[in-house]
Design a protein around this motif. Structure first.
Motif, mmCIF file in Angstrom:
data_model
loop_
_atom_site.group_PDB
_atom_site.id
_atom_site.type_symbol
_atom_site.label_atom_id
_atom_site.label_comp_id
_atom_site.label_asym_id
_atom_site.label_seq_id
_atom_site.Cartn_x
_atom_site.Cartn_y
_atom_site.Cartn_z
ATOM 1 N N SER A 157 0.866 -1.186 0.000
ATOM 2 C CA SER A 157 0.000 0.000 0.000
ATOM 3 C C SER A 157 0.898 1.229 0.000
ATOM 4 N N LEU A 158 0.580 2.180 -0.876
ATOM 5 C CA LEU A 158 1.388 3.396 -0.998
ATOM 6 C C LEU A 158 0.843 4.519 -0.122
ATOM 7 N N ALA A 159 -0.192 4.236 0.669
ATOM 8 C CA ALA A 159 -0.925 5.298 1.357
ATOM 9 C C ALA A 159 -0.137 6.043 2.441
ATOM 10 N N LEU B 256 -5.281 6.331 6.575
ATOM 11 C CA LEU B 256 -4.352 7.042 7.460
ATOM 12 C C LEU B 256 -4.469 8.538 7.257
ATOM 13 N N GLN B 257 -5.000 8.924 6.129
ATOM 14 C CA GLN B 257 -5.169 10.334 5.804
ATOM 15 C C GLN B 257 -6.168 10.412 4.649
ATOM 16 N N GLN B 258 -6.526 11.639 4.277
ATOM 17 C CA GLN B 258 -7.432 11.785 3.149
ATOM 18 C C GLN B 258 -6.704 11.452 1.856
ATOM 19 N N PHE B 259 -7.435 11.073 0.858
ATOM 20 C CA PHE B 259 -6.913 10.826 -0.483
ATOM 21 C C PHE B 259 -5.870 9.722 -0.537
ATOM 22 N N HIS B 260 -4.826 9.866 -1.384
ATOM 23 C CA HIS B 260 -4.092 8.685 -1.844
ATOM 24 C C HIS B 260 -2.622 8.645 -1.441
ATOM 25 N N GLY B 261 -2.227 9.317 -0.393
ATOM 26 C CA GLY B 261 -0.801 9.394 -0.061
ATOM 27 C C GLY B 261 -0.186 10.604 -0.747
ATOM 28 N N ASN B 262 1.105 10.825 -0.529
ATOM 29 C CA ASN B 262 1.779 11.977 -1.154
ATOM 30 C C ASN B 262 2.207 11.597 -2.569
ATOM 31 N N VAL B 263 1.282 11.810 -3.499
ATOM 32 C CA VAL B 263 1.471 11.296 -4.856
ATOM 33 C C VAL B 263 2.691 11.938 -5.537
ATOM 34 N N GLY B 264 2.967 13.210 -5.255
ATOM 35 C CA GLY B 264 4.136 13.863 -5.853
ATOM 36 C C GLY B 264 5.428 13.144 -5.493
ATOM 37 N N VAL B 265 5.524 12.706 -4.258
ATOM 38 C CA VAL B 265 6.710 11.960 -3.807
ATOM 39 C C VAL B 265 6.753 10.584 -4.474
ATOM 40 N N LEU B 266 5.585 9.964 -4.600
ATOM 41 C CA LEU B 266 5.511 8.631 -5.209
ATOM 42 C C LEU B 266 5.960 8.690 -6.677
#
Lengths: 133, 494
Positions: free
Chosen positions: B137-139, B328-338
């Motif tokens: 999970s990338l979240a 763990l938080q809203q939306f999909h994780g820190n997508v810019g970092v991913l």
């Protein structure tokens, strides 16, 4: 202080806490951290201490001390009820560095089991287990 | 270090308030000519707000001067141990700023965000390959959040097994990252600390003694914070599983083993990675990060939501696993970092990632050998990604503390190392050069550290007052922590 003061009239734990039995009321004791402990911690900036009426248990964590270097747990030398915490430390945490055996005391407890005092170290025994710094 | 040229004005020497002159404006705001506001009077600002008055040019010079005082990985060597301050390739920023990624809306329907979603899917598959654990999970938005996710997944698995009420302890070696015991405590477990053996590795005898039906998991940072590999971790994993517990891996030090060793092959059940460290996205100062969790098939139903998946018809979308610990938080994780991490992984490929870990280990050992003999080395053996020296000799013989040595390194033009961590090393100096420093930079760093060791004997006072060349000298950190002043106040008491 210099880090190597170990007063003769106190009892100690290997976790670097000291205990002084109250002369006037022998069922009460004052607890603090040693000169060695404050020297290792460096400048103390914050203490989290239990409130009056809290129960502490021998060898269990009863609070924490935060210095510029690290955060460490405080361990109770004996079990008992907290009858006072040192309120002066809120404004002046440096008292723990300046006078660890005096104005920098942490809590006073009512001794639950006198036999636990026999398990503590005397000044010689505590000094013997300090690393050479 | 100071940005100002000789004879030139240093526009950053004063606060913007101190540069203020009445009537100057950076922008002209036209007077309000519309209707009266419907807000009640109590909510309106009646007095003028005290803001510094600067011209636009003055303001730009002020901020430009401040920015020139910054020291980052783009300025020079940054050996901050445990933080993996490697150079971040600019192309990764370029990729993440492409409009298709940068403007993607987190609530866009999956059909309209297939590009971004496919990148996340491929990153997920890549991380499964790197960790040897099939499900990811990338979240999680940071390493510590990834840790919490991992331990909550274990909690839920124990609950489904009916073991949660008896398994209340988590074993954590004292050479672990500090977040490990914090995570275990936050998830409601009691932490049992396992002392480190004399050679700096896990004390297997203590682990064997402590392992019983009250243990939920063992958390192992591998390589550990001494920069050392845990020999025989595979057998320890077997012992842990035989006792019915899980093995959690803190993968924050992946930079040492990337492309060479896989957590899944060693018997780890769940690990978190710090993509902002190993996969090179700009980090420090608290964010933004990415701390994906990877796990076995057994733990997959508990992964934090959302997990990116591909349907049979090729559509990529998010889903919530069956027994997920939740969001763990809203939306999909820190997508810019991913996206940066994905670009880094694809640019290097499997061989490149393997070369990264090899060079990182070589560089740490080069620094270890160059500084050997000048500082104490409590665990004196070859290391992986970082090396932990001790300033105990300087303190005992010359009254110089590690803190003084770190501050003096600023005068020599380097960012200080991590100090006083790990806690099991007295006067610790933890150094991680990373793979991106060339040999001459590591030699220059070692020369500076050796010069400081000599200074500590000859001129300890210079170290006690350091830094001398930085725009701001030695700060009273104890006073700042004891009696913090959190707001600027005018000197004249206006």
């Amino acid at each position: 202080m210099s880090g190597d003061q170990v007063p003769e009239d106190l009892l100690y734990t290997s976790d670097h806490e000291w205990l002084r039995r109250d002369d006037a009321s022998p069922d009460e004791a004052t607890i603090g951290i040693t000169d060695f402990a404050q020297d290792q911690l460096g400048d103390v900036v914050y203490l989290d201490l239990p409130g009056e009426g809290a129960e502490v248990t021998a060898a269990d964590r009863f609070g924490e001390v935060e210095s510029v270097k690290t955060v460490s747990d405080l361990y109770a030398p004996i079990s008992g009820e907290v009858i006072a915490a040192n309120g002066d430390l809120e404004e002046q945490p440096e008292l723990v560095n300046d006078a660890p055996y005096g104005e920098g005391w942490l809590i006073r407890v009512r001794i639950a089991d006198e036999a636990q005092l026999d398990g503590l170290l005397d000044a010689d025994a505590y000094r013997a287990q300090l690393p050479a710094i | 270090m100071s940005a100002a040229r000789p004879g030139a004005e240093d526009f950053g020497a004063q606060l913007s308030f101190d540069r203020s002159a009445p009537g100057r404006r950076a922008v002209d705001v036209p007077a309000w000519g519309g209707e009266e506001t419907p807000l009640p009077n109590a909510h309106l600002l009646r007095d003028s707000v005290r803001l510094p008055e600067l011209s636009q040019g003055g303001l730009v010079r002020y901020y430009t001067a401040l920015s020139a005082r910054n020291y980052g990985i783009d300025s020079g060597t940054y050996p901050l141990g445990s933080c993996t301050m490697k150079y971040n390739p600019k192309v990764d920023d370029l990729v993440a700023s492409l409009p298709g990624f940068a403007t993607a809306h987190p609530q866009a329907p999956a059909e309209e965000a297939q590009g971004t979603l496919r990148i996340l899917l491929e990153l997920r598959r890549g991380l499964a390959e790197v960790t040897g654990l099939p499900e990811v999970s990338l979240a999680p938005a940071a390493g510590a959040q990834g840790e919490l996710a991992g331990v909550l997944m274990i909690t839920r698995a124990l609950e489904d097994r009916g073991d949660l009420e008896t398994r209340r302890r988590i074993l954590v070696p004292d050479s672990a990252h500090g977040t490990n015991p914090a995570t275990a405590a936050m998830a409601g477990f009691t932490v049992t600390q396992i002392p480190t053996a004399a050679d700096g590795s896990l004390d297997r005898a203590t682990i064997e003694r402590e392992l019983d039906e009250t243990v939920a998991a063992v958390m192992v940072t591998i390589p550990n914070t001494l920069g050392l590999w845990e020999q025989g971790i595979e057998e320890v994993a077997d012992l842990i599983h035989d006792a019915g517990a899980y093995l959690y891996g803190d993968g924050a030090n992946l930079n040492a083993i990337m492309g060479r060793v896989r957590y899944g092959d060693l018997g780890f059940d769940v690990v978190h990675l710090n993509l902002h460290k190993s996969f090179s996205t700009p980090h420090g100062g608290g964010g933004p990060g990415a701390g994906p969790v990877a796990c076995t098939e057994e733990l997959a139903p508990y992964l934090p939501a959302p997990v990116v998946v591909e349907d049979g018809d090729g559509l990529v979308r998010f889903e919530t696993p069956e027994r997920s610990i939740g969001r763990l938080q809203q939306f999909h994780g820190n997508v810019g970092v991913l996206i940066r991490a994905y670009a880094y992984m694809r640019a290097l490929g499997a061989e490149g990632l393997r070369a990264v870990s090899g060079q990182a280990v070589l560089n740490a050992n080069y620094l270890r050998v160059l500084m050997h003999g000048h500082y104490d080395l409590p665990y004196d053996r070859p290391v992986l990604h970082e090396v932990v020296f001790s300033g105990t000799r300087q303190r005992r013989e010359h009254g110089v503390r590690t803190y003084d040595i770190a501050k003096r390194l600023i005068d020599h033009g380097f960012h200080p190392p991590t100090v006083y961590f790990p806690l099991i090393v007295e006067e610790a100096l933890m150094m991680e050069p990373t793979e991106t420093e060339p040999p001459e930079a590591i030699e220059a760093l070692a020369e500076a550290m050796i010069a400081i060791a000599a200074e500590s004997a000859e001129d300890p006072e210079t170290l006690h007052g350091a830094p001398w060349t930085a725009p701001i000298g030695r700060l009273d950190e104890a006073e700042a922590a004891r009696r913090p002043v959190l707001r600027w106040q005018p000197a004249d008491g206006e």
